[in-house]
Design an enzyme around this catalytic site. Sequence first.
Site, short mmCIF file in Angstrom:
data_model
loop_
_atom_site.label_atom_id
_atom_site.label_comp_id
_atom_site.label_asym_id
_atom_site.label_seq_id
_atom_site.Cartn_x
_atom_site.Cartn_y
_atom_site.Cartn_z
N GLY A 15 -12.66 78.86 73.85
CA GLY A 15 -13.34 77.56 73.91
C GLY A 15 -14.25 77.38 72.71
O GLY A 15 -15.28 76.69 72.79
N LYS A 16 -13.86 77.96 71.57
CA LYS A 16 -14.67 77.81 70.35
C LYS A 16 -14.75 76.36 69.92
O LYS A 16 -15.74 75.92 69.37
CB LYS A 16 -14.06 78.60 69.18
CG LYS A 16 -14.22 80.09 69.29
CD LYS A 16 -13.78 80.76 68.00
CE LYS A 16 -12.37 80.43 67.59
NZ LYS A 16 -11.33 81.02 68.45
N LYS A 18 -14.95 73.62 71.67
CA LYS A 18 -16.02 72.90 72.36
C LYS A 18 -17.39 73.37 71.85
O LYS A 18 -18.27 72.57 71.56
CB LYS A 18 -15.91 73.13 73.87
CG LYS A 18 -16.93 72.35 74.66
CD LYS A 18 -16.93 72.72 76.13
CE LYS A 18 -18.25 72.31 76.75
NZ LYS A 18 -18.52 72.98 78.01
N GLY A 40 -5.71 76.77 67.92
CA GLY A 40 -5.63 75.60 68.76
C GLY A 40 -6.97 75.35 69.40
O GLY A 40 -7.50 76.20 70.09
N HIS A 41 -7.57 74.21 69.09
CA HIS A 41 -8.85 73.87 69.71
C HIS A 41 -8.63 72.65 70.58
O HIS A 41 -7.99 71.72 70.14
CB HIS A 41 -9.88 73.38 68.68
CG HIS A 41 -10.23 74.36 67.65
ND1 HIS A 41 -10.71 75.59 67.94
CD2 HIS A 41 -10.21 74.26 66.31
CE1 HIS A 41 -10.96 76.22 66.81
NE2 HIS A 41 -10.66 75.45 65.80
N VAL A 298 -2.67 75.69 73.47
CA VAL A 298 -2.78 74.38 72.82
C VAL A 298 -1.71 74.26 71.74
O VAL A 298 -1.11 73.21 71.53
CB VAL A 298 -4.17 74.22 72.18
CG1 VAL A 298 -4.30 72.88 71.46
CG2 VAL A 298 -5.27 74.34 73.22
N THR A 299 -1.44 75.36 71.04
CA THR A 299 -0.51 75.31 69.91
C THR A 299 0.93 75.44 70.36
O THR A 299 1.79 74.70 69.90
CB THR A 299 -0.86 76.44 68.91
OG1 THR A 299 -2.18 76.21 68.45
CG2 THR A 299 0.07 76.45 67.72
N LYS A 330 -16.30 78.50 80.68
CA LYS A 330 -15.45 78.47 81.88
C LYS A 330 -15.99 79.29 83.06
O LYS A 330 -15.20 79.85 83.83
CB LYS A 330 -14.04 78.93 81.52
CG LYS A 330 -13.31 77.91 80.63
CD LYS A 330 -11.85 78.25 80.53
CE LYS A 330 -11.02 77.05 80.20
NZ LYS A 330 -9.59 77.32 80.13
N LEU A 331 -17.30 79.36 83.21
CA LEU A 331 -17.84 80.07 84.37
C LEU A 331 -17.39 79.39 85.67
O LEU A 331 -17.16 80.04 86.68
CB LEU A 331 -19.38 80.12 84.29
CG LEU A 331 -20.06 80.93 85.38
CD1 LEU A 331 -19.67 82.40 85.32
CD2 LEU A 331 -21.59 80.80 85.30
N ASP A 332 -17.23 78.06 85.63
CA ASP A 332 -16.82 77.30 86.82
C ASP A 332 -15.46 77.75 87.36
O ASP A 332 -15.21 77.64 88.56
CB ASP A 332 -16.79 75.80 86.50
CG ASP A 332 -15.91 75.49 85.29
OD1 ASP A 332 -16.14 76.12 84.24
OD2 ASP A 332 -15.00 74.66 85.40
P1 IMP Z 1 0.30 84.60 64.23
O1 IMP Z 1 -1.14 84.32 64.01
O2 IMP Z 1 1.13 83.36 64.41
O3 IMP Z 1 0.89 85.54 63.21
O4 IMP Z 1 0.43 85.40 65.64
C1 IMP Z 1 -0.07 86.71 65.81
C2 IMP Z 1 -0.71 86.87 67.18
O5 IMP Z 1 -1.91 86.12 67.25
C3 IMP Z 1 0.17 86.38 68.34
O6 IMP Z 1 -0.04 87.22 69.46
C4 IMP Z 1 -0.39 84.99 68.61
O7 IMP Z 1 -0.13 84.57 69.93
C5 IMP Z 1 -1.87 85.23 68.38
N1 IMP Z 1 -2.61 84.02 68.00
C6 IMP Z 1 -2.59 83.38 66.84
N2 IMP Z 1 -3.42 82.32 66.86
C7 IMP Z 1 -4.00 82.31 68.07
C8 IMP Z 1 -4.99 81.46 68.67
O8 IMP Z 1 -5.54 80.52 68.09
N3 IMP Z 1 -5.32 81.78 69.96
C9 IMP Z 1 -4.78 82.83 70.62
N4 IMP Z 1 -3.86 83.65 70.08
C10 IMP Z 1 -3.48 83.39 68.81
#
Ligand code: IMP
Length: 429
Positions: A15-16, A18, A40-41, A298-299, A330-332
Amino acid sequence: MPAVVVVGTQWGDEGKGKATDQFGQNVDYVVKFNGGNNAGHTVVIDGEKFAFHLLPAGVLTPGVTPVIGNGVVVDLDVLFQEIAEIESRGKDASSLLISANAHLIPSYNRVLDRTTERFLGSRQLGTTGRGIGPTYADKMNRIGLRVQDLFDESILRQKVHAALDNKNSLFLKVFNRPAIDPDEVADELLSYADRVRPMVVDCSLLLNKALDEGKTVLFEAGQATMLDIDHGTYPFVTSSNPTSGGACTGTGVGPTRIDAVVGVVKAYTTRVGEGPFPTELNDEMGERLREEGGEYGVTTGRPRRCGWHDAVITRYAARVNGLTDLVMTKLDVLTGHEQIPVCVAYDVDGQRMDEMPLTQTDFHHAIPVYEYLPGWSEDISTARTFDDLPKAAQDYVLRIEELAGCRISAIGVGPGREATIQRHALLGD
Ligand code: IMP
């Protein structure tokens, strides 16, 4: 407090977005210093949900200058798609600046990322397939393309040809795929040059001057501590440094200028992709956390792996980042459990370990040692002060604070900006 770094303390998705966006109300610059569109934010503003992959979260805040630092890898196609999306929803992205030294993700590295993963089969890392790893590898191999290369066509073409010399042999001979035409890649990249030019800056000069003038700069990490190439669960990590040191190398601002390092920590733990995760719940409880926490990427939209809070990791993150504060999110989501287990140590082959094990093998064998804290059933989403929380929720926060050895300065109790309990001021205001 002029220079604040915000990092994730677990495996990402804490949740960075937010948290960063919340600071963004009081800062002049928000700088992304590592990663690319693998991040992904999600930010909810006035009930409207925004999902960013490449743009710094602060891009939505009027008066904030968003900056993409030299440590970031940029997919130009994604960059302009996100700008178009924001503008089509009535927001302004025109103040965005990009370091001349940031690296570009060429299309062949997306192909290479996905092909390599397929080729690895059961040994795959579960990357996001966005070309992140191959682009950082090119940077270290000194065959990368930088934003500034867009403004010298002959150099750009030479560099693309040089990079593809090797990669095309790999595509043809190992992966049994057609070769990629270097001039087509160069043409595509060059087609963005005129739109990128007005955004390009000397990131180090810009930010150091801003700090000299007393401006506030927020350094926003992509991914998180346990995905750090040096300090994470290697090789199940991303290819950059999302820990606080990355804020310096990824922007050209020295460590003596950083005033605070804030770690964002989820009340429980999640992870996407492959790799070890000691507190993972492969049962109905894991499913419950995923549903109640909305734990889908998110991604990539992938369901996230879910588990209880691992305080060994939170303490480790406090150490490797030099955290000054934690923000718990996300404590809730933990409302409605009779008891909540918190991992306080590991059992590795019968031996108790209070800190992160030294080796990958030991971490893969780590079995959580749990302490069981009383749960609560009251709705906490409207709590706005620490005293509004039921005693059991307060005790949960205080115990994690104690185990982490770092104060928890803010607590998220719902998705909106307003659903936050502030215990200590983070920007010294
Ligand atoms: P890459 O960054 O696409 O090379 O993926 C390497 C690892 O980092 C994988 O396990 C991805 O699921 C994880 N990962 C990359 N970006 C994120 C993120 O923003 N959130 C959570 N996991 C991530």
